[in-house]
Structures are given as structure tokens and as C-alpha cells.
Design a protein around this motif. Structure first.
Motif, short mmCIF file in Angstrom:
data_model
loop_
_atom_site.label_atom_id
_atom_site.label_comp_id
_atom_site.label_asym_id
_atom_site.label_seq_id
_atom_site.Cartn_x
_atom_site.Cartn_y
_atom_site.Cartn_z
N ASP A 78 -20.79 -5.29 63.82
CA ASP A 78 -20.96 -4.40 64.98
C ASP A 78 -20.56 -5.19 66.23
OD1 ASP A 78 -21.75 -2.78 67.06
OD2 ASP A 78 -23.61 -2.14 66.08
N TRP A 79 -19.36 -4.94 66.74
CA TRP A 79 -18.87 -5.68 67.90
C TRP A 79 -19.68 -5.36 69.16
CZ3 TRP A 79 -15.64 -9.70 67.91
CH2 TRP A 79 -14.83 -9.89 66.78
N GLU A 80 -20.21 -4.13 69.25
CA GLU A 80 -21.05 -3.80 70.39
C GLU A 80 -22.32 -4.66 70.39
OE1 GLU A 80 -20.50 -1.88 72.92
OE2 GLU A 80 -18.87 -0.52 72.34
N ALA A 81 -22.90 -4.86 69.21
CA ALA A 81 -24.11 -5.68 69.10
C ALA A 81 -23.81 -7.14 69.41
CB ALA A 81 -24.69 -5.55 67.69
N VAL A 82 -22.66 -7.61 68.96
CA VAL A 82 -22.26 -9.00 69.24
C VAL A 82 -22.11 -9.21 70.75
CG1 VAL A 82 -20.41 -10.70 68.98
CG2 VAL A 82 -21.19 -9.39 67.00
N LEU A 83 -21.45 -8.26 71.41
CA LEU A 83 -21.27 -8.37 72.87
C LEU A 83 -22.62 -8.39 73.57
CD1 LEU A 83 -19.50 -8.38 75.41
CD2 LEU A 83 -19.53 -5.88 75.33
N PHE A 84 -23.55 -7.56 73.15
CA PHE A 84 -24.88 -7.52 73.75
C PHE A 84 -25.56 -8.89 73.65
CE2 PHE A 84 -29.51 -6.61 73.09
CZ PHE A 84 -29.80 -6.29 74.40
N LEU A 97 -24.10 -11.84 73.22
CA LEU A 97 -23.37 -12.84 74.01
C LEU A 97 -23.63 -12.67 75.50
CD1 LEU A 97 -19.91 -12.83 72.17
CD2 LEU A 97 -21.69 -14.58 72.03
N LEU A 98 -23.68 -11.43 75.94
CA LEU A 98 -23.98 -11.19 77.35
C LEU A 98 -25.39 -11.65 77.69
CD1 LEU A 98 -22.35 -7.69 77.99
CD2 LEU A 98 -21.73 -9.85 79.08
N ALA A 99 -26.33 -11.39 76.80
CA ALA A 99 -27.70 -11.84 77.03
C ALA A 99 -27.75 -13.35 77.21
CB ALA A 99 -28.59 -11.41 75.88
N LYS A 100 -27.06 -14.06 76.34
CA LYS A 100 -27.03 -15.53 76.45
C LYS A 100 -26.42 -15.95 77.78
CE LYS A 100 -25.46 -19.76 74.21
NZ LYS A 100 -24.69 -20.37 73.10
N ASN A 101 -25.34 -15.28 78.18
CA ASN A 101 -24.67 -15.61 79.43
C ASN A 101 -25.58 -15.32 80.63
OD1 ASN A 101 -21.16 -15.27 80.30
ND2 ASN A 101 -22.79 -16.24 81.44
N VAL A 147 -33.93 -13.21 72.16
CA VAL A 147 -34.52 -11.92 72.54
C VAL A 147 -33.58 -10.78 72.15
CG1 VAL A 147 -35.11 -10.45 74.52
CG2 VAL A 147 -35.94 -12.82 74.41
N ALA A 148 -32.30 -10.91 72.51
CA ALA A 148 -31.32 -9.85 72.20
C ALA A 148 -31.15 -9.69 70.69
CB ALA A 148 -29.99 -10.17 72.86
N SER A 149 -31.12 -10.80 69.97
CA SER A 149 -30.92 -10.75 68.52
C SER A 149 -32.12 -10.13 67.80
CB SER A 149 -30.67 -12.16 67.97
OG SER A 149 -29.54 -12.75 68.57
N SER A 150 -33.29 -10.18 68.44
CA SER A 150 -34.50 -9.67 67.78
C SER A 150 -34.65 -8.16 67.91
CB SER A 150 -35.74 -10.36 68.39
OG SER A 150 -35.93 -9.97 69.74
N ILE A 151 -33.79 -7.55 68.73
CA ILE A 151 -33.86 -6.09 68.92
C ILE A 151 -32.65 -5.46 68.25
CG2 ILE A 151 -34.00 -4.21 70.59
CD1 ILE A 151 -34.85 -6.35 72.68
N PRO A 152 -32.83 -4.66 67.19
CA PRO A 152 -31.67 -4.00 66.57
C PRO A 152 -30.87 -3.23 67.62
CG PRO A 152 -33.62 -3.70 65.21
CD PRO A 152 -34.09 -4.32 66.51
#
Length: 422
Positions: free
Chosen positions: A173-179, A181-185, A198-203
Motif C-alpha cells: 500500500d503506497w499510500e500507507a508507506v507515504l503516511f 514516511l511523512l510521519a517520520k519526516n 506511531v504511524a505504523s501502529s495505526i492501520p
């Protein structure tokens, strides 16, 4: 003298190849020096060399001294059975395979001219910051430009590895990956890994469903970051906390645990509360963000897309229960530049790579529109005459310093090789 210098000499035939002889006085003719793979085993694979009247195909091992063969216990290793020539700087002993057959030795120092040695010694002599700092300003712009492109894509290759790992974790899911990566940034160096967790823990399916109410997104992000674990009188805080536990129950997801987010040493505009609210508002304002980004070809379009601010509550707060002078907390241009450099360009590169598409020129053009980064490494290069006019050039310099200069890989660097010409 280091072995990498001998590797350089052999790989590029930087020695007199017309009068070569082994230590036993047999003539040597090199048809192919072999492949320099930097893997376990011999240094060069599949070389083709005539020794005396016999043509050989096999591997070449390189050492400073012949006796290093035994120091490294190659005589016991089957991987070295196919070595057809031992290239050394100094020949100090005969060497033998496991079956007691002698391996021909080429003593390279007899065939290297003094100018080449002097250039190497000058290049590798200790300097204050990097070996070639005094010569940088005189390097041909053509050499620099071509090398910058190579460095830039090496850096993107490195950055794409965690992207593909995330892609596996999110079922492609590229949308999930972007989310993620943006969170980390958005967390910058201090809180980046925490925000990523945090972002990875939320489906991401939940982020999609709840994106129509920004308070729900904020509650999930704040809650999983541990910012709702305390008790406060603030009504906005109480509302987010109520929403958070309601959503945990609704979607049957477990409360995440992570290290506390850091406020210390951050400018208020970089407080985790502000950055998480801005991230929530970005996804509240834009559904299918990855689809939009994958089609963008100009930096201006990216600036327009990321014109978001923190929620209205945060216009006069930086922390819960503490009012501050009112300020609309928009994403700044410099912060969006960091997002472009560290998230959008790498994910576009990885996406194109996954589809077998070539977008190299497009990515270079995009980063050429972004202002150069400001940091100690870029400043140092500038002081030695290598100035940067865009983020494309500064990204290349970071790769150069971290992967070549800091590791003394001068003879694998285009600038180092240019200086070796004298």
C-alpha cells in the motif's frame, strides 16, 4: 600504502603493462584484469592472463606482501584455489595452493611510475577535514557534475531500501508507506523514529476512514504518541482523549506504547504537538495523497499541496493547558523542502523503480528547484570552493562526505581518480 591503491592500479592498469614478468621471470600479458566485485574471496574474478606460453582464466588476489597470503590463511580456503596470479607490492615469499602448486606472483612496485605514487601520497596525506580539500576548487566542472549525478542516485538507492521494507509490511500500500514516511519526516531527527512507530501502529485503512474528521486523526496520533496519557482540565484535551478511546474500541486496536516524544531543545514551531496536528490536517485536507504526489512534476505544485496548518486550537497553544500568543502555524517553505528531499523524492524514485520506469531527469529537475540545504558539511565544501546552488547538489555532497570521504574511499571517487592523474 594501502591495498585499495593496488586495487586501483590493477583495475585501471595504471602501470607498465608491456614488460611484466612474474617473480620467476615469466612474461605476463593481461587480456582482462577481471571483475572487481568486492565480495568474499579473491579480489578480481574471471581474469584472463597469459603467463609464459600458457593462457589462464581465473581469479586474481591482491596483497601488500606475498606473505599476507598466509597471514589471511588463504592456503586453507577453497575459494582461493582458482587464483591464477598473486599481485603484490612487495614480494617476500613464495606462495602455494593447498595442492602445493606454486602461484605466480607479480611484484607491482617495479612497474608503477613515481608520479603515480606521488599523486597517491599527496591525495592520502592527512588534511584537516578531507584528503583533497585543497584541490577541490580546481576539479573540472564536467567531472563534478557527472559525479554528482552518480552520488545522488546512490543516495536514493540507499533511501529506497527502508521504503521497500515498509511496502512489504503494508501489503504493498503506497499510500500507507507515504503516511509512515511523512510521519517520520514530521518528527525530524529527535522524534522521527517515535512518529514512525506511531504511524505504523495505526492501520492506514483507519486513517482513510477517519480523515473526514481532523479531531479523530489528531486523537489517534496524539494518543499513540502518549500525549493523552495524563489528566488535564483543557476541554480540547478531554475531547481528544474521549475520541481516542472510542476509536480504540471501535476498531479493536491496541493502545500503542513508545518512548515519550521530546519537546526539549525544539523551537516551539517544531513541538511534537504542532507537527502531529499539521500531519493530521494534511491527511484531512487530502485524500489519496500518494496518487497526487506521484503525478506532480513541479516544486510549486508541492508547495501548494502542503499549504496546511495546525488545527485552530493550536493557533494559541503549543502545549495543552498553556495558552500562547496567537499564530497561524503553517508548514514553512523550508520545512516543505525537507519533506521534498527526504520523503517525496525517495518515494517517487522507489515507486518508479518498482514499475521499471525511468524518471532520473525528472527527479534531478525537481531538486534543482529546491534551495540548497544548510548544514556543516555543505558549509565546509563551500569553504573549499565547491559551492551548491540547489538541494540536488547538497544531497550529492552529503553522499560524497559520508560514503567516500569519511571512509577514505578516494580511489573509488571520481574526484580522487581525477587527482590521481596529476
Amino acid at each position: 600504502m594501502k591495498e585499495d591503491f593496488l586495487h586501483y592500479l590493477w583495475k585501471f592498469k595504471k602501470f607498465d603493462t608491456l614488460n611484466l614478468k612474474t617473480s620467476n621471470n615469466e612474461e605476463i600479458t593481461i587480456a582482462n584484469v577481471g571483475q572487481y566485485l568486492e565480495l568474499a574471496g579473491p579480489d578480481f574474478f574471471n581474469a584472463q592472463i597469459t603467463i609464459g606460453d600458457q593462457m589462464w582464466a581465473g581469479n586474481v588476489e591482491i596483497h601488500l606482501k606475498s606473505s599476507d597470503w598466509y597471514v589471511h590463511h588463504h592456503e586453507r580456503d577453497a575459494a582461493y584455489e582458482n587464483v591464477i596470479l598473486h599481485v603484490v607490492w612487495e614480494h617476500d615469499t613464495e606462495i602455494y595452493r593447498k595442492n602445493n602448486t606454486e602461484i605466480p606472483v607479480l611484484e607491482l612496485k617495479k612497474y608503477v611510475d613515481q608520479d603515480t605514487i606521488a599523486n597517491y601520497q599527496s591525495l592520502m596525506s592527512p588534511k584537516a577535514w578531507i584528503f583533497c580539500e585543497k584541490e577541490l576548487a580546481g576539479i573540472s566542472p564536467f567531472v563534478v557534475k557527472n559525479w554528482q549525478e552518480r552520488l545522488f542516485f546512490e543516495r536514493l538507492e540507499r533511501k529506497s531500501k527502508p521504503i521497500f521494507e515498509l511496502l512489504q509490511q503494508t501489503n504493498n500500500d503506497w499510500e500507507a508507506v507515504l503516511f509512515c514516511l511523512l510521519a517520520k519526516n514530521f518528527g525530524l531527527n529527535t522524534n522521527g523514529e517515535i512518529f514512525l512507530k506511531v504511524a505504523s501502529s495505526i492501520p492506514f485503512s483507519i486513517i482513510r476512514k477517519e480523515s473526514f474528521e481532523v479531531e479523530n486523526l489528531e486523537s489517534l496520533l496524539f494518543g499513540n504518541a502518549g500525549l493523552l496519557d495524563v489528566e488535564k482540565e483543557d476541554n480540547y484535551f478531554k475531547d481528544l482523549k474521549f475520541r481516542y478511546y472510542y476509536l480504540l474500541h471501535k476498531y479493536q486496536i491496541e493502545k500503542s506504547s513508545c518512548n515519550p516524544v521530546q519537546f526539549f531543545k525544539h523551537r516551539p514551531d517544531n513541538f511534537p504537538t504542532i507537527r502531529l496536528s499539521q500531519l493530521a490536517n494534511l491527511y484531512h485536507s487530502n485524500q489519496n495523497l500518494f496518487s497526487q504526489i506521484s503525478e506532480i512534476t513541479s516544486v510549486k505544485s508541492i508547495y501548494d499541496l502542503f499549504q496546511v496548518s495546525a488545527s485552530s486550537y493550536w493557533q494559541d497553544h503549543y502545549q495543552f493547558d498553556k495558552e500562547s500568543p496567537k499564530k497561524k502555524k503553517m508548514l514553512s517553505k523550508s520545512f516543505i523542502d525537507l519533506i521534498i528531499i527526504n520523503t517525496l523524492i525517495p518515494i517517487q524514485f522507489a515507486y518508479a523503480k518498482s514499475r521499471g520506469e525511468e524518471i532520473a531527469e525528472d527527479l534531478i529537475q525537481l531538486l534543482n528547484e529546491v534551495a540548497p540545504e544548510k548544514n556543516a558539511i555543505v558549509d565546509k565544501f563551500s569553504s573549499f570552493g565547491m559551492k551548491s546552488g540547489s538541494a540536488f547538489e547538497t544531497q550529492s555532497l552529503l553522499q560524497l562526505k559520508n560514503e567516500y570521504c569519511a571512509k577514505s574511499k578516494c580511489l573509488e571517487c571520481a574526484i580522487g581518480m581525477e587527482l590521481m592523474k596529476g
